[in-house]
Write a protein that holds these residues in place. Sequence first.
Motif, PDB file in Angstrom:
ATOM      1  N   TYR A 400       0.680  -1.192  -0.099  1.00  0.00           N
ATOM      2  CA  TYR A 400       0.083   0.445   0.153  1.00  0.00           C
ATOM      3  C   TYR A 400       0.830   1.008  -0.155  1.00  0.00           C
ATOM      4  O   TYR A 400       1.871   1.041   0.951  1.00  0.00           O
ATOM      5  CB  TYR A 400      -1.147   0.206   0.602  1.00  0.00           C
ATOM      6  N   LEU A 434      -1.890   5.799   4.601  1.00  0.00           N
ATOM      7  CA  LEU A 434      -1.980   4.671   5.210  1.00  0.00           C
ATOM      8  C   LEU A 434      -3.086   4.963   6.556  1.00  0.00           C
ATOM      9  O   LEU A 434      -2.794   6.044   7.249  1.00  0.00           O
ATOM     10  CB  LEU A 434      -0.356   4.180   5.820  1.00  0.00           C
ATOM     11  N   VAL A 442       2.314   2.207  11.527  1.00  0.00           N
ATOM     12  CA  VAL A 442       0.497   1.941  10.726  1.00  0.00           C
ATOM     13  C   VAL A 442      -0.169   0.792  10.887  1.00  0.00           C
ATOM     14  O   VAL A 442       0.480  -0.379  11.762  1.00  0.00           O
ATOM     15  CB  VAL A 442       0.998   1.595   9.044  1.00  0.00           C
ATOM     16  N   LEU A 447      -4.999  -2.764   7.385  1.00  0.00           N
ATOM     17  CA  LEU A 447      -4.925  -3.162   5.783  1.00  0.00           C
ATOM     18  C   LEU A 447      -5.110  -4.529   5.271  1.00  0.00           C
ATOM     19  O   LEU A 447      -5.388  -4.847   4.151  1.00  0.00           O
ATOM     20  CB  LEU A 447      -3.013  -2.494   5.315  1.00  0.00           C
TER      21      LEU A 447
END
Length: 450
Positions: A400, A434, A442, A447
């Motif tokens: 990503y 993100l 993160v 994700l």
Amino acid sequence: MRLLASLHEPADLADAVRDPHRSLSRHELLGEASALAAELDGAQTVAVHATPTVGTVVAITAALLRGVKAVPVPPDAGEVERAHILRDSGAELMLTDEPGDTYGIESLPITRPRRPGTPPAEPAAGEAALVLYTSGTTGPPKGVVLSRAALAADLDALAEVWQWTAGDTLVHGLPLFHVHGLVLGVLGPLRLGSRLAHTGRPTPQLYAATRGTMYFGVPTVWSRVCAAPAEARELRAARLLVSGSAPLPVTVFDDLRALTGQAPIERYGMTETLITVSTRADGERRPGHVGLPVPGVETRLTDVRDGMGHLQVRGRTLFDGYLNQPPRADDWYATGDVATIGPDGWHRIVGRASTDLIKSGGYRVGAGEVEDALLLHPAVREAAVVGVPHPDLGEQITAYVVADPVRPEDLSAFVAERLAAHKRPRVVHLVDELPRNAMGKVQKAALKHG
């Protein structure tokens, strides 16, 4: 033991603690905290509405002086999280200057007129001092119990490693409910005697406008500082720029060195272990690495393959255990992180075993290595790599990326040219941002499952 040793020194220190709206000398802080501590008589655990203010410093100091366990509550905690922390911790009081629902717990104002109090006798070193709530991979957050002895041992070790003295002024704008902002960023100055200037928020403009010798930040903060070159150059007079809570991308390391004239200090730790590995102020600063164990800490790798293993630590800085759960049974604590340790003892954190060790096509691939390669591309600003279930490969390397206009297939090819071909991301998603938590880490689980 006197965990907050500098507060009891005879020489006062003007502006010992300040935020954008208020400052206190060392004696004023001791007087206010002692007066508040007198009102905690009979309590065993208190919650603190941990806003990034001098008021939070007063409240935490009061609890520590009184020997009452302090439970910082994030000011942005949602209803479910806040209710869980208050219920699970057994807090009897909420110290707060903010109106709001305390879920049936009596509230006590931090800031109100009180006559300066007399400091109480501080408790023994082995007594619990803080309960910090940290999220795991499953279930609600768990309360990490940290003793006065562990806090003191870690701060004293960092004082040696970072050459941190009473002559320093620490500047940061980090949250005051985690190890980075609270233990290092508040208790450090109160133990070692340095000044603390909290900027309220960790923006490049506020950091540049606040003079100090040490600055704390997470990688997101330092990335934003590098994106503001004029502000970054204002930090050239600082003695140390310290980065932690997540790996610092090599590109940010290099940019920070170019703009400020010095490479940042990187360190590694967890809520359960405090800071266990760090670069030294008087030693080499190696991009992508977090240095050597601090005094009093040992490390080892288990299940080592391809040079990577599961990192375990032991030493005086470790937590007592999780609240309302059995105490730790082993001296060695399994961090859940994958790392490499070079022949010279230098540590490199590959990432979380649960999210950053990707098993793809029979290979073990560290997500951090792929992220570092992606960040070398001039169009890429941020990158996160995860393993997504795949019927043939086991896990598919998926990236990503926040970037200027670029084709995903070009990024995959870019990585393949710099790493082994099997380490290239098979899929690249271009995203606007993100997902991150309050400390700038993160949230890879979002994700993988989003």
